[in-house]
Design a protein around this motif. Structure first.
Motif, PDB file in Angstrom:
ATOM      1  N   UNK A   1      -1.610   2.978  12.578  1.00  0.00           N
ATOM      2  CA  UNK A   1      -3.068   2.989  12.458  1.00  0.00           C
ATOM      3  C   UNK A   1      -3.550   1.553  12.323  1.00  0.00           C
ATOM      4  N   UNK A   2      -4.841   1.373  12.496  1.00  0.00           N
ATOM      5  CA  UNK A   2      -5.412   0.032  12.360  1.00  0.00           C
ATOM      6  C   UNK A   2      -5.579  -0.324  10.885  1.00  0.00           C
ATOM      7  N   UNK A   3      -5.681  -1.612  10.630  1.00  0.00           N
ATOM      8  CA  UNK A   3      -5.899  -2.096   9.272  1.00  0.00           C
ATOM      9  C   UNK A   3      -7.207  -1.524   8.729  1.00  0.00           C
TER      10      UNK A   3
ATOM     11  N   UNK B   1     -20.582  -1.222   7.872  1.00  0.00           N
ATOM     12  CA  UNK B   1     -20.847  -2.415   7.111  1.00  0.00           C
ATOM     13  C   UNK B   1     -19.679  -3.372   7.303  1.00  0.00           C
ATOM     14  N   UNK B   2     -19.989  -4.573   7.459  1.00  0.00           N
ATOM     15  CA  UNK B   2     -18.969  -5.588   7.667  1.00  0.00           C
ATOM     16  C   UNK B   2     -18.899  -6.472   6.438  1.00  0.00           C
ATOM     17  N   UNK B   3     -17.685  -6.708   5.938  1.00  0.00           N
ATOM     18  CA  UNK B   3     -17.515  -7.541   4.757  1.00  0.00           C
ATOM     19  C   UNK B   3     -16.180  -8.264   4.841  1.00  0.00           C
ATOM     20  N   UNK B   4     -15.992  -9.245   3.998  1.00  0.00           N
ATOM     21  CA  UNK B   4     -14.738  -9.989   3.950  1.00  0.00           C
ATOM     22  C   UNK B   4     -14.038  -9.679   2.637  1.00  0.00           C
ATOM     23  N   UNK B   5     -12.770  -9.345   2.717  1.00  0.00           N
ATOM     24  CA  UNK B   5     -11.967  -9.079   1.527  1.00  0.00           C
ATOM     25  C   UNK B   5     -10.895 -10.136   1.393  1.00  0.00           C
ATOM     26  N   UNK B   6     -10.649 -10.574   0.186  1.00  0.00           N
ATOM     27  CA  UNK B   6      -9.527 -11.456  -0.077  1.00  0.00           C
ATOM     28  C   UNK B   6      -8.466 -10.609  -0.762  1.00  0.00           C
ATOM     29  N   UNK B   7      -7.338 -10.413  -0.087  1.00  0.00           N
ATOM     30  CA  UNK B   7      -6.268  -9.553  -0.591  1.00  0.00           C
ATOM     31  C   UNK B   7      -5.165 -10.390  -1.213  1.00  0.00           C
ATOM     32  N   UNK B   8      -4.600  -9.884  -2.278  1.00  0.00           N
ATOM     33  CA  UNK B   8      -3.406 -10.510  -2.825  1.00  0.00           C
ATOM     34  C   UNK B   8      -2.288 -10.347  -1.804  1.00  0.00           C
TER      35      UNK B   8
ATOM     36  N   UNK C   1       0.821  -7.379   2.344  1.00  0.00           N
ATOM     37  CA  UNK C   1       2.136  -7.021   2.878  1.00  0.00           C
ATOM     38  C   UNK C   1       2.298  -5.506   2.929  1.00  0.00           C
ATOM     39  N   UNK C   2       1.906  -4.834   1.863  1.00  0.00           N
ATOM     40  CA  UNK C   2       2.000  -3.369   1.831  1.00  0.00           C
ATOM     41  C   UNK C   2       1.117  -2.740   2.895  1.00  0.00           C
ATOM     42  N   UNK C   3      -0.092  -3.263   3.060  1.00  0.00           N
ATOM     43  CA  UNK C   3      -0.996  -2.728   4.084  1.00  0.00           C
ATOM     44  C   UNK C   3      -0.420  -2.915   5.488  1.00  0.00           C
ATOM     45  N   UNK C   4       0.104  -4.081   5.764  1.00  0.00           N
ATOM     46  CA  UNK C   4       0.684  -4.332   7.091  1.00  0.00           C
ATOM     47  C   UNK C   4       1.853  -3.399   7.365  1.00  0.00           C
ATOM     48  N   UNK C   5       2.702  -3.210   6.347  1.00  0.00           N
ATOM     49  CA  UNK C   5       3.858  -2.324   6.517  1.00  0.00           C
ATOM     50  C   UNK C   5       3.398  -0.886   6.778  1.00  0.00           C
ATOM     51  N   UNK C   6       2.415  -0.415   6.014  1.00  0.00           N
ATOM     52  CA  UNK C   6       1.911   0.939   6.204  1.00  0.00           C
ATOM     53  C   UNK C   6       1.217   1.111   7.556  1.00  0.00           C
ATOM     54  N   UNK C   7       0.519   0.079   8.001  1.00  0.00           N
ATOM     55  CA  UNK C   7      -0.130   0.143   9.320  1.00  0.00           C
ATOM     56  C   UNK C   7       0.906   0.371  10.410  1.00  0.00           C
ATOM     57  N   UNK C   8       2.016  -0.349  10.323  1.00  0.00           N
ATOM     58  CA  UNK C   8       3.076  -0.202  11.328  1.00  0.00           C
ATOM     59  C   UNK C   8       3.729   1.175  11.229  1.00  0.00           C
TER      60      UNK C   8
END
Length: 81
Positions: free
Chosen positions: A24-26, A1-8, A13-20
């Motif tokens: 893993x991919x977002x 399923x494809x959807x759009x999320x608006x993140x705070x 920032x936390x997601x990007x840091x954890x991805x690195x």
């Protein structure tokens, strides 16, 4: 399923840091976080154990509790017949 999320911004920032860090991919990280979060939300919160406050009632006024008859006599304040 494809959807759009608006993140705070702090979440993004936390997601990007954890991805690195995890390399893993977002998409993979968001799916993992949602699975864990949903699992936790579906688990009922543990109830706190019932507790009562303790109260000091003073020292024991009966010298020997082994003699039930004597203890009852002292409690009733009447001599046994």
């Amino acid at each position: 399923m494809r959807t759009t999320l608006t993140l705070d911004s702090d979440v993004a920032t936390s997601l990007k840091r954890l991805c690195q860090e995890r390399q893993v991919t977002m998409k993979a990280l968001v799916n993992q976080a949602l699975r864990e979060g949903l699992r936790q939300l579906q688990t009922p919160a543990p109830k706190a154990p019932f507790q009562t406050d303790s109260v000091s009632v003073g020292r024991c006024l009966i010298a020997n509790l082994d003699d039930i008859a004597e203890a009852l006599e002292l409690a009733d304040d009447e001599p046994l017949r």
